[in-house]
Design a protein around this motif. Structure first.
Motif, PDB file in Angstrom:
ATOM      1  N   GLY A   1      10.082  -0.368  -1.470  1.00  0.00           N
ATOM      2  CA  GLY A   1      10.131  -1.612  -2.230  1.00  0.00           C
ATOM      3  C   GLY A   1      11.520  -1.882  -2.784  1.00  0.00           C
ATOM      4  N   GLN A   2      12.273  -0.807  -3.032  1.00  0.00           N
ATOM      5  CA  GLN A   2      13.651  -0.990  -3.534  1.00  0.00           C
ATOM      6  C   GLN A   2      14.522  -1.637  -2.454  1.00  0.00           C
ATOM      7  OE1 GLN A   2      14.142   3.146  -4.199  1.00  0.00           O
ATOM      8  NE2 GLN A   2      13.299   3.114  -6.272  1.00  0.00           N
TER       9      GLN A   2
ATOM     10  N   THR B   1       0.821  -1.211   0.000  1.00  0.00           N
ATOM     11  CA  THR B   1       0.000   0.000   0.000  1.00  0.00           C
ATOM     12  C   THR B   1       0.860   1.268   0.000  1.00  0.00           C
ATOM     13  OG1 THR B   1      -0.109  -0.164   2.404  1.00  0.00           O
ATOM     14  CG2 THR B   1      -1.975  -1.074   1.162  1.00  0.00           C
ATOM     15  N   ALA B   2       2.164   1.105  -0.211  1.00  0.00           N
ATOM     16  CA  ALA B   2       3.061   2.274  -0.245  1.00  0.00           C
ATOM     17  C   ALA B   2       2.665   3.213  -1.388  1.00  0.00           C
ATOM     18  CB  ALA B   2       4.508   1.814  -0.423  1.00  0.00           C
ATOM     19  N   CYS B   3       2.971   4.482  -1.223  1.00  0.00           N
ATOM     20  CA  CYS B   3       2.684   5.479  -2.256  1.00  0.00           C
ATOM     21  C   CYS B   3       3.450   5.112  -3.546  1.00  0.00           C
ATOM     22  CB  CYS B   3       3.151   6.858  -1.797  1.00  0.00           C
ATOM     23  SG  CYS B   3       2.646   7.297  -0.125  1.00  0.00           S
ATOM     24  N   GLY B   4       2.905   5.459  -4.681  1.00  0.00           N
ATOM     25  CA  GLY B   4       3.598   5.233  -5.947  1.00  0.00           C
ATOM     26  C   GLY B   4       4.875   6.061  -5.996  1.00  0.00           C
ATOM     27  N   GLY B   5       6.019   5.418  -6.086  1.00  0.00           N
ATOM     28  CA  GLY B   5       7.297   6.127  -6.079  1.00  0.00           C
ATOM     29  C   GLY B   5       8.031   6.004  -4.763  1.00  0.00           C
ATOM     30  N   CYS B   6       7.371   5.483  -3.732  1.00  0.00           N
ATOM     31  CA  CYS B   6       8.038   5.239  -2.443  1.00  0.00           C
ATOM     32  C   CYS B   6       9.169   4.242  -2.674  1.00  0.00           C
ATOM     33  CB  CYS B   6       7.044   4.667  -1.438  1.00  0.00           C
ATOM     34  SG  CYS B   6       7.810   4.038   0.068  1.00  0.00           S
ATOM     35  N   GLY B   7      10.318   4.517  -2.084  1.00  0.00           N
ATOM     36  CA  GLY B   7      11.486   3.663  -2.333  1.00  0.00           C
ATOM     37  C   GLY B   7      11.593   2.443  -1.448  1.00  0.00           C
TER      38      GLY B   7
ATOM     39  N   VAL C   1       8.023  10.273  -1.584  1.00  0.00           N
ATOM     40  CA  VAL C   1       7.492  11.166  -2.616  1.00  0.00           C
ATOM     41  C   VAL C   1       6.214  11.874  -2.181  1.00  0.00           C
ATOM     42  CG1 VAL C   1       8.494   9.845  -4.512  1.00  0.00           C
ATOM     43  CG2 VAL C   1       6.215   9.249  -3.682  1.00  0.00           C
TER      44      VAL C   1
ATOM     45  N   ILE D   1       9.011  13.232  -9.869  1.00  0.00           N
ATOM     46  CA  ILE D   1       9.728  12.009  -9.481  1.00  0.00           C
ATOM     47  C   ILE D   1      11.183  12.051  -9.940  1.00  0.00           C
ATOM     48  CG2 ILE D   1       9.248  10.556 -11.510  1.00  0.00           C
ATOM     49  CD1 ILE D   1       8.550   9.284  -8.063  1.00  0.00           C
ATOM     50  N   ASP D   2      11.410  12.689 -11.070  1.00  0.00           N
ATOM     51  CA  ASP D   2      12.757  12.774 -11.607  1.00  0.00           C
ATOM     52  C   ASP D   2      13.649  13.619 -10.696  1.00  0.00           C
ATOM     53  OD1 ASP D   2      14.177  11.799 -13.907  1.00  0.00           O
ATOM     54  OD2 ASP D   2      14.474  13.910 -14.446  1.00  0.00           O
TER      55      ASP D   2
ATOM     56  N   PRO E   1      13.706   7.310  -1.013  1.00  0.00           N
ATOM     57  CA  PRO E   1      12.890   8.495  -1.303  1.00  0.00           C
ATOM     58  C   PRO E   1      11.447   8.396  -0.795  1.00  0.00           C
ATOM     59  CG  PRO E   1      13.742   7.472  -3.340  1.00  0.00           C
ATOM     60  CD  PRO E   1      14.023   6.535  -2.220  1.00  0.00           C
TER      61      PRO E   1
ATOM     62  N   ILE F   1      13.104  14.277  -7.473  1.00  0.00           N
ATOM     63  CA  ILE F   1      13.253  13.572  -6.190  1.00  0.00           C
ATOM     64  C   ILE F   1      14.304  12.467  -6.335  1.00  0.00           C
ATOM     65  CG2 ILE F   1      12.076  12.065  -4.524  1.00  0.00           C
ATOM     66  CD1 ILE F   1       9.509  13.689  -5.123  1.00  0.00           C
ATOM     67  N   PHE F   2      14.219  11.730  -7.430  1.00  0.00           N
ATOM     68  CA  PHE F   2      15.188  10.651  -7.693  1.00  0.00           C
ATOM     69  C   PHE F   2      16.616  11.200  -7.673  1.00  0.00           C
ATOM     70  CE2 PHE F   2      17.953   8.486 -10.685  1.00  0.00           C
ATOM     71  CZ  PHE F   2      17.826   7.156 -10.331  1.00  0.00           C
TER      72      PHE F   2
END
Lengths: 76, 276
Positions: free
Chosen positions: B25-26, B17-23, B210, B223-224, B208, B226-227
Motif C-alpha cells: 500500500g505504501q 486484502t494484503a496482510c496487516g503491515g504489508c508495504g 511481514v 513490525i518495528d 516489507p 522488520i521496518f
C-alpha cells in the motif's frame, strides 16, 4: 506567533493495526486502540494529535490509506 | 479511506486484502501521489497489474480502466495497448519481482528495447511471498526461505555486482529508479519523472513482507524490527552491499524514439504516399 498544527483523521474501520505510524512518529502521537474493528484488527488512534508537527511520515508509511494529515496554520 | 484513495480507488477494494503491515500500500500510495501532483485524472490512466502479491493487491483497485495480465505477460499486453491507445493516455503497471525479473523478464526487456511508453512499478517483496515464501530473483544470498531452508545459494539480480537495472539500461530503458516503499517524497518525485518520460520507465520498489520474509528470513514478526531492517537496506552495511543506493539510477528521458509514435509516424508517411 504562527505555529503549524495539523488535523489527523484516522479511519479506524480501514486500519489493520500494523503500527508503522507509531514506529515513525517522532512526537509519539499514536497508540494502539483498545477495541477490535469489524475486520478483526485493533486499530491505532491519534491520542496526542496536538503534538503533531506535520512531518507526514505517518502519511507516507500508512499502507492502508487510512490516514489523512491536514496542515493548518493557526496562531497559538 | 483517505482523501487520495477516495479520489482514485474503488471503495470496495480498499483496504486491500494484503496482510496487516504489508508495504504494498505504501508503493500504491506513492503512485497516486505522483498522479495527483501531475494532475492526472481517473480517465487519463490505464492501470495494469501482474500476478502475485503486487498484482493481487492492486488489481481492479483503480477507478478507471484497468486490466490484469497473465504471469509475466502484462508488459506484452501493455505494448499492444500502447499501440492502440491515444498518445496522451498513460499506462501504468504494477507487478512483482517474480513477474518482472523472472518469468516476464524477456517481455520486459523487449519493452525496454522498443522504448514502449509505459511506466512499470516493480513492487519487490524479496521472494515469492504469495505462494508461501519461496526464494526468488532478489532474495538476499544466504537468507532462509521456504525453498532454501539452509540459506539461498542462487545468485540473485541485485547483489555481488550484478544489477537488474544495469541489464535494463543496457536493454534500452530510458528511465530507471530504485526506492524503498518506506521512503517519502523522493520516491514520489521518481514516480512523477517516470510517468512524464515518453518511453520505457521502471521503478524498483522494495517493500516489507511481514508474513513470510519477516518471520522466516528475518526470524521476527516484530513490525518495528522488520521496518528497521527494510529501512536499512540502502544504508552502510545494508544486506545488498555498498553500491545499492536509492534514487534515480538512469535518466535518459525522451532521448530515444518511442515505439508507438515511431510506428504512427511511419504509417502517416505511408498513407501520404511518401514511402513506397
Amino acid at each position: 506567533m504562527m505555529a503549524r498544527r495539523c488535523e489527523i483523521t484516522l479511519d479506524a474501520d480501514g486500519c489493520k493495526g500494523c503500527g508503522y505510524c507509531e514506529t515513525v512518529c517522532p512526537m509519539n502521537v499514536y497508540e494502539r486502540g483498545a477495541f477490535i474493528n469489524e475486520r478483526g484488527y485493533t486499530p491505532y488512534r491519534a491520542v496526542r494529535p496536538e503534538l503533531c508537527v506535520g512531518c507526514m511520515q505517518c502519511y507516507y508509511v500508512c499502507p492502508d490509506f487510512c490516514l489523512d494529515v491536514t496542515p493548518d496554520e493557526v496562531s497559538r | 479511506m483517505d482523501s487520495l484513495s477516495t479520489r482514485y480507488l474503488r471503495a470496495k477494494k480498499i483496504p486491500s486484502t494484503a496482510c496487516g503491515g504489508c508495504g504494498l500500500g505504501q508503493v500504491h500510495k506513492k503512485i497516486l501521489m505522483a498522479m495527483d501532483e501531475l494532475a492526472l485524472g481517473v480517465g487519463d490512466v490505464v492501470w495494469g497489474s501482474g500476478i502475485g502479491c503486487a498484482g493481487r493487491q492492486t488489481f481492479n483497485t483503480w477507478k478507471g480502466d484497468n486490466f490484469a495480465g497473465t504471469h509475466g505477460r502484462v508488459y506484452a499486453i501493455a505494448t499492444g495497448l500502447r499501440l492502440a491507445l491515444p498518445e496522451d493516455k498513460k499506462i501504468i503497471i504494477t507487478s512483482g519481482d517474480g513477474d518482472a525479473f523472472g518469468i516476464g523478464l524477456s517481455h520486459l526487456l523487449h519493452c525496454a528495447r522498443r522504448n514502449v511508453d509505459i511506466t512499470v512499478i516493480v513492487a519487490d517483496n524479496l521472494g515469492y511471498q504469495s505462494t508461501g515464501g519461496q526464494y526468488g530473483y532478489t532474495t538476499p544470498l544466504g537468507f532462509v526461505s521456504d525453498s532454501s531452508p539452509y540459506g539461498a545459494i542462487e545468485q540473485n539480480w541485485i547483489q555481488n555486482g550484478i544489477d537488474i537495472l544495469d541489464v535494463l539500461r543496457a536493454g534500452g530503458a530510458t528511465f530507471l529508479a530504485r526506492h524503498s516503499s518506506l521512503e517519502g517524497y523522493d520516491a514520489v518525485k521518481s514516480v512523477k519523472a517516470a510517468i512524464k518520460n515518453v518511453g520505457f520507465s521502471l521503478i524498483h520498489f522494495i517493500y516489507p513482507c511481514v508474513s513470510h520474509f519477516g518471520p522466516v528470513s528475518l526470524k521476527t514478526r516484530d513490525i518495528d524490527r522488520i521496518f528497521h531492517w527494510f529501512k536499512g537496506i540502502f544504508e552502510a552495511g545494508g544486506v545488498f552491499g555498498e553500491n545499492f543506493k536509492s534514487g534515480i539510477f538512469h535518466d535518459a528521458g525522451n532521448s530515444r524514439p518511442e515505439f508507438a509514435s515511431s510506428l504512427r509516424s511511419q504509417r502517416a508517411e505511408v498513407e501520404a504516399g511518401h514511402l513506397r
